[in-house]
Design a protein around this motif. Structure first.
Motif, PDB file in Angstrom:
ATOM      1  N   PRO A 198       0.794  -1.232   0.000  1.00 35.77           N
ATOM      2  CA  PRO A 198       0.000   0.000   0.000  1.00 35.77           C
ATOM      3  C   PRO A 198       0.822   1.276   0.000  1.00 35.77           C
ATOM      4  O   PRO A 198       0.260   2.363  -0.106  1.00 35.77           O
ATOM      5  CB  PRO A 198      -0.815  -0.118   1.287  1.00 35.77           C
ATOM      6  N   GLY A 199       2.127   1.155   0.142  1.00 36.18           N
ATOM      7  CA  GLY A 199       3.008   2.314   0.129  1.00 36.18           C
ATOM      8  C   GLY A 199       4.247   2.009  -0.681  1.00 36.18           C
ATOM      9  O   GLY A 199       4.231   1.147  -1.566  1.00 36.18           O
ATOM     10  N   LEU A 247       9.781   7.734  -0.168  1.00 35.85           N
ATOM     11  CA  LEU A 247       8.974   7.260   0.946  1.00 35.85           C
ATOM     12  C   LEU A 247       7.592   7.909   0.993  1.00 35.85           C
ATOM     13  O   LEU A 247       6.707   7.412   1.695  1.00 35.85           O
ATOM     14  CB  LEU A 247       9.692   7.518   2.269  1.00 35.85           C
ATOM     15  N   LYS A 248       7.388   8.975   0.261  1.00 31.70           N
ATOM     16  CA  LYS A 248       6.119   9.706   0.358  1.00 31.70           C
ATOM     17  C   LYS A 248       5.015   9.135  -0.524  1.00 31.70           C
ATOM     18  O   LYS A 248       3.850   9.482  -0.340  1.00 31.70           O
ATOM     19  CB  LYS A 248       6.347  11.177  -0.006  1.00 31.70           C
ATOM     20  N   GLY A 249       5.372   8.322  -1.501  1.00 30.51           N
ATOM     21  CA  GLY A 249       4.369   7.815  -2.434  1.00 30.51           C
ATOM     22  C   GLY A 249       4.409   6.312  -2.559  1.00 30.51           C
ATOM     23  O   GLY A 249       5.208   5.624  -1.916  1.00 30.51           O
ATOM     24  N   ARG A 250       3.552   5.805  -3.412  1.00 34.76           N
ATOM     25  CA  ARG A 250       3.482   4.358  -3.635  1.00 34.76           C
ATOM     26  C   ARG A 250       4.471   3.989  -4.738  1.00 34.76           C
ATOM     27  O   ARG A 250       4.120   3.460  -5.794  1.00 34.76           O
ATOM     28  CB  ARG A 250       2.053   3.974  -4.016  1.00 34.76           C
ATOM     29  N   GLN A 283       1.698   2.338 -12.317  1.00 34.84           N
ATOM     30  CA  GLN A 283       0.446   3.091 -12.288  1.00 34.84           C
ATOM     31  C   GLN A 283       0.303   3.900 -11.009  1.00 34.84           C
ATOM     32  O   GLN A 283      -0.433   4.887 -10.979  1.00 34.84           O
ATOM     33  CB  GLN A 283      -0.734   2.127 -12.400  1.00 34.84           C
ATOM     34  N   TYR A 284       0.968   3.477  -9.957  1.00 31.37           N
ATOM     35  CA  TYR A 284       0.807   4.126  -8.669  1.00 31.37           C
ATOM     36  C   TYR A 284       1.855   5.207  -8.414  1.00 31.37           C
ATOM     37  O   TYR A 284       1.603   6.165  -7.691  1.00 31.37           O
ATOM     38  CB  TYR A 284       0.910   3.093  -7.541  1.00 31.37           C
ATOM     39  N   GLY A 285       3.041   5.029  -8.925  1.00 33.27           N
ATOM     40  CA  GLY A 285       4.120   5.957  -8.641  1.00 33.27           C
ATOM     41  C   GLY A 285       5.328   5.634  -9.492  1.00 33.27           C
ATOM     42  O   GLY A 285       5.247   4.906 -10.483  1.00 33.27           O
ATOM     43  N   GLU A 286       6.460   6.147  -9.094  1.00 35.08           N
ATOM     44  CA  GLU A 286       7.689   5.950  -9.856  1.00 35.08           C
ATOM     45  C   GLU A 286       8.266   4.563  -9.604  1.00 35.08           C
ATOM     46  O   GLU A 286       8.151   4.010  -8.509  1.00 35.08           O
ATOM     47  CB  GLU A 286       8.713   7.013  -9.475  1.00 35.08           C
ATOM     48  N   VAL A 287       8.904   4.014 -10.639  1.00 32.36           N
ATOM     49  CA  VAL A 287       9.563   2.713 -10.556  1.00 32.36           C
ATOM     50  C   VAL A 287      11.030   2.900 -10.887  1.00 32.36           C
ATOM     51  O   VAL A 287      11.374   3.411 -11.969  1.00 32.36           O
ATOM     52  CB  VAL A 287       8.921   1.691 -11.522  1.00 32.36           C
ATOM     53  N   HIS A 288      11.896   2.544  -9.964  1.00 30.49           N
ATOM     54  CA  HIS A 288      13.342   2.648 -10.147  1.00 30.49           C
ATOM     55  C   HIS A 288      13.956   1.253 -10.063  1.00 30.49           C
ATOM     56  O   HIS A 288      13.437   0.369  -9.358  1.00 30.49           O
ATOM     57  CB  HIS A 288      13.973   3.537  -9.077  1.00 30.49           C
ATOM     58  N   VAL A 289      15.082   1.077 -10.746  1.00 33.94           N
ATOM     59  CA  VAL A 289      15.744  -0.224 -10.776  1.00 33.94           C
ATOM     60  C   VAL A 289      17.241  -0.034 -10.546  1.00 33.94           C
ATOM     61  O   VAL A 289      17.869   0.803 -11.208  1.00 33.94           O
ATOM     62  CB  VAL A 289      15.517  -0.954 -12.115  1.00 33.94           C
TER      63      VAL A 289
END
Length: 620
Positions: free
Chosen positions: A208-209, A386-389, A230-236
Motif C-alpha cells: 500500500p506504500g 517514501l512519500k508515495g506508492r 500506475q501508482y508511482g515511480e519505478v526505479h531499478v
C-alpha cells in the motif's frame, strides 16, 4: 458477518441439534430397554411392548419419573419390574452408553490423527480461531493503528489490502488468511516452489506504500513493474542491465558519510558481506580493514568526491590524497581528530591492504561505479520515494565468489532501513504512512543484512513491513549463525513453510514448530517435504498451525492486467537484446471490468488486489 461465517455458525447449531437428538433417542430407547429387562429380572416376563413404543414411553416417563410402570401401555405395565430394579438398570445402561461414546470418540480422534487425509486431522486451527486471529476482520481491527492517516475514514470503507496482505486460504474452514502490516513474515521454500508467483509478486503489487524488492532474478520485476508504475515511480538498481528499464536508481554511495557514524556502519556492512573469514583474518585484521575503508569513505565525502575516486585510491594503493583531505578536515574542524592518524597507521600493513582490495572488489564493474557516482541533480531521492506508492527493485546476480555485488546491495538496503526508521521517528505517530514494505527475495544471496534479525523484531512499530524469503534454514544459519538465525525466526510473527525443502534435521525442526497433538505431529517431516505446489503450512503468532491453499498471480482478479504488464516488459527486454532502442515504458492499461481507475496518489489510489473467491486448488 460474511456468508461463510454464517455457514459455519449454522453448521455448529445444526450439528449440536443433531447430537442432542441422537442422544435423546438413545436415552429413550435405553429407558424402554431398562423397563423391559426389569420385568424379566423381577419374574414378570417380557412386557408386551415393541421397540417402536420407546419414544412414547420415554415421554411419559419424563412427565412422571417416580412411577416408571405408568409410562408403559396398560397391557404391559403389570409386567414391568419394580422401580428400584428399573433405575439400577437404567443407570447401568446410561453408563455403558457414556463409556461407549467416550471410547468411540477417542478411537475416531486417534484415527484422525493418523489418517493420510490431513484435512481431517487434529492439531490445526479451527475456523473460529482463524476468524479471530488471521482473518480480514482482525487486520481491519488494527487499521487506525497501522495507518494513522485513516483516522478520518469510517472503518467500513477501509479494505483489508490497505492495512494488510492476503496470503492464502485455510483448507479446512476455507477462510481467507491475512497478515497485518505490523507482522513480519519469513517464507521457507525450496527453489521453484512458487515463492515468487504466490508471495513476492502479489505482495509487491499489493504493497500500500513504497516497496523495495530484492531478487537474483528478474521475474518479480517483469511481473510487477508495469502495474506498480500506475501508482508511482519505478526505479531499478540493475548493474547488469537485465531489465532494460530506463529509470535506473543512481545513488551516491558516499551520501551521508560526512557523518562518522554513517561511514562506520557502511564500512562494517561492506566487510561483513565481502566474504572475509574471521577465522583466517582474525579480529585485528578485520578491524584494520574496516578502519581503512571507514577513513577512505569519510575522506571522500568530506572532499566532495564520489566512490569512483575512493576505488581509485584503493586500486592504486595510494591514500595520499585521502590523508590530505582528512588532515585539512581536522584543521577545519570537519573531521574528528585522529582519523588521519588511524589511516596512516593501518595503511602501512600490506596484509590489511590486500583485505581492503578484496572488500572493494565489488566495485570493479564500470556500470556500478556509474550508478553509484551520479552527477548533481541525478541522485535518487529516498525521502521523496517514501512519500508515495513508489517501487525500487534490486536485480542482481548471486554472490558466488569474491567480487559479487551483494555487499553493495546489502549496504544500500541497510542504509535505507536506517533512513526509514529515522524518517518514522520524526513523524508524530512514529510511523511511516504510507508504510514501507521490503520484499527480500533470495535474501541470503544478495542482501544478507547483518541486522535483519533485529529489524524483524522492531520494524512493525515504525510502519515498516519485512517479508524475507529463504530456501532453507541452513542458509539462514550460514549467514547469521545459529543464534542469529534463531532470532530471525523467533522475531517473525508469520512463518510460512512450503514443500521440497530442508535437510532431515531442518524438516524435523519445522515439524516440531508446526506442533503436536497428544504426541503426534500435525505434519510429519516427510509430509512437509512432499507438500504439493500451491500448498503451505502457516505458523502465526498464538494461533495453532494452518494448512493453506496459495493463490498464484494468474488466479487473481487482476491477472489480465498483470499479464499485459508482463508482456510489455518482456517486449522492452526483447528490443534491447535485438539492439533496438526501447521506447519509454507506459503503465499497463487496467482492466476496467475488474480494476478501478488508478491515480498515482499513495493515499487515495485503490488497490488492484482482490483475490478470487473460488478455491484456488481442488479439495484434498
Amino acid at each position: 458477518m460474511s456468508s461463510s461465517d454464517d455457514d459455519e455458525v449454522y453448521a455448529v447449531f445444526i450439528g449440536a441439534a443433531l447430537l442432542v437428538s441422537v442422544l435423546g433417542l438413545a436415552g429413550g430407547f435405553l429407558t424402554w430397554l431398562a423397563g423391559q429387562v426389569s420385568g424379566v429380572i423381577a419374574g414378570g416376563g417380557w412386557p408386551d411392548s415393541n421397540p417402536s413404543d420407546f419414544a412414547e414411553i420415554a415421554f411419559r416417563f419424563l412427565r412422571n419419573p417416580s412411577n416408571p410402570r405408568a409410562a408403559w401401555p396398560t397391557g404391559a405395565a403389570g409386567a414391568v419390574g419394580p422401580a428400584s430394579v428399573f433405575f439400577v438398570l437404567l443407570f447401568v445402561f446410561l453408563v455403558a452408553l457414556a463409556g461407549g461414546l467416550y471410547f468411540g470418540i477417542r478411537l475416531v480422534l486417534n484415527v484422525r490423527r493418523r489418517r493420510p487425509v490431513r484435512r481431517l486431522r487434529l492439531g490445526f486451527a479451527s475456523g473460529w480461531e482463524v476468524r479471530k486471529l488471521l482473518s480480514a476482520r482482525t487486520v481491519l481491527s488494527k487499521a487506525y493503528q497501522v495507518r494513522p492517516s485513516f483516522q478520518s475514514r469510517p472503518l467500513r470503507e477501509v479494505k483489508p489490502e490497505e492495512v494488510g496482505f492476503y496470503i492464502g486460504r485455510d483448507i479446512r474452514s476455507r477462510r481467507k488468511l491475512y497478515t497485518s502490516l505490523e507482522d513480519m513474515m519469513i517464507v521457507v521454500a525450496a527453489p521453484r516452489q512458487g515463492k515468487d508467483v504466490h508471495f513476492v509478486t502479489p505482495f509487491t503489487i499489493d504493497a500500500p506504500g513504497p516497496c523495495i524488492v530484492t531478487s537474483s532474478r528478474r521475474e518479480t520485476f517483469v511481473n510487477t513493474a508495469m502495474v506498480r508504475a500506475q501508482y508511482g515511480e519505478v526505479h531499478v538498481f540493475d548493474p547488469f542491465n537485465w531489465t532494460a528499464w530506463p529509470h535506473r536508481m543512481r545513488w551516491n554511495f558516499l551520501d551521508g558519510c560526512e557523518d562518522t557514524n554513517v561511514a562506520a556502519v557502511r564500512s562494517g556492512t561492506l566487510v561483513a558481506t565481502s566474504g572475509l573469514d574471521m577465522a583466517r583474518e582474525g579480529a585485528q585484521g578485520l578491524g584494520g580493514v574496516i578502519t581503512v575503508i571507514r577513513c577512505l569513505l569519510h575522506a571522500g565525502a568530506i572532499g566532495g568526491l564520489t566512490i569512483r575516486e575512493v576505488v581509485r585510491w584503493v586500486y592504486e594503493a595510494n591514500t595520499d590524497e585521502a590523508m590530505d583531505i582528512l588532515r585539512q578536515g581536522e584543521r577545519d574542524g570537519r573531521v574528528a581528530p585522529g582519523y588521519s592518524a588511524q589511516l596512516e597507521f593501518n595503511r602501512r600493513d600490506e596484509r590489511l591492504w590486500s583485505g581492503v582490495m578484496q572488500v572493494m572488489s565489488c566495485f570493479s564493474i564500470g556500470d556500478i561505479l556509474d550508478d553509484l557516482s551520479p552527477s548533481p541533480g541525478e541522485e535518487f531521492n529516498y525521502k521523496e520515494f517514501l512519500k508515495g506508492r513508489n517501487t525500487l527493485y534490486f536485480v542482481s546476480k548471486q554472490q558466488i565468489d569474491h567480487g559479487g555485488i551483494a555487499p553493495i546491495v546489502t549496504t544500500i538496503v541497510e542504509q535505507f532501513f536506517r533512513s526509514a526508521r529515522g524518517a518514522a521517528m520524526k513523524n508524530p505517530t512514529s510511523r511511516l504512512d504510507p508504510p514501507l514494505t521490503f520484499e527480500l527475495n533470495q535474501v541470503t544471496d544478495i542482501c544478507p543484512i547483518g541486522g535483519l534479525p533485529t529489524y524483524m523484531g522492531e520494524s512493525g512499530g515504525y510502519g515498516i513491513t519485512i517479508h524475507a524469503y529463504l530456501t532453507s534454514l541452513a542458509d539462514a544459519r550460514a549467514k547469521w549463525g545459529t543464534e542469529g538465525a534463531a532470532r530471525l525466526w523467533d522475531n517473525a510473527t508469520f512463518r510460512v513453510i512450503s514443500g521440497g525443502t530442508g535437510t532431515a534435521k531442518d524438516l524435523a525442526e519445522l515439524s516440531d514448530l508446526v506442533g503436536k497433538q497428544h504426541g503426534e505431529p500435525a505434519l510429519r517431516p516427510e509430509e512437509i517435504r512432499t507438500m504439493p505446489f500451491g500448498r503451505a503450512a502457516l505458523v502465526a503468532g498464538t494461533a495453532r498451525p494452518v494448512e493453506m491453499w496459495l493463490t498464484p498471480w494468474w488466479k487473481r482478479k487482476d491477472r489480465d492486467q498483470i499479464a499485459a504488464g508482463k508482456q510489455a516488459v518482456e517486449e522492452l527486454i526483447r528490443m534491447q537484446a535485438a539492439g533496438q532502442t526501447p521506447s519509454s515504458p507506459a503503465p499497463a492499461t487496467p482492466n476496467v471490468d475488474t480494476v478501478p481507475t488508478v491515480t498515482p496518489n499513495a493515499e487515495t489510489a485503490p488497490l488492484l488486489t482482490t483475490t478470487d473467491d473460488e478455491d484456488p486448488w481442488p479439495s484434498l
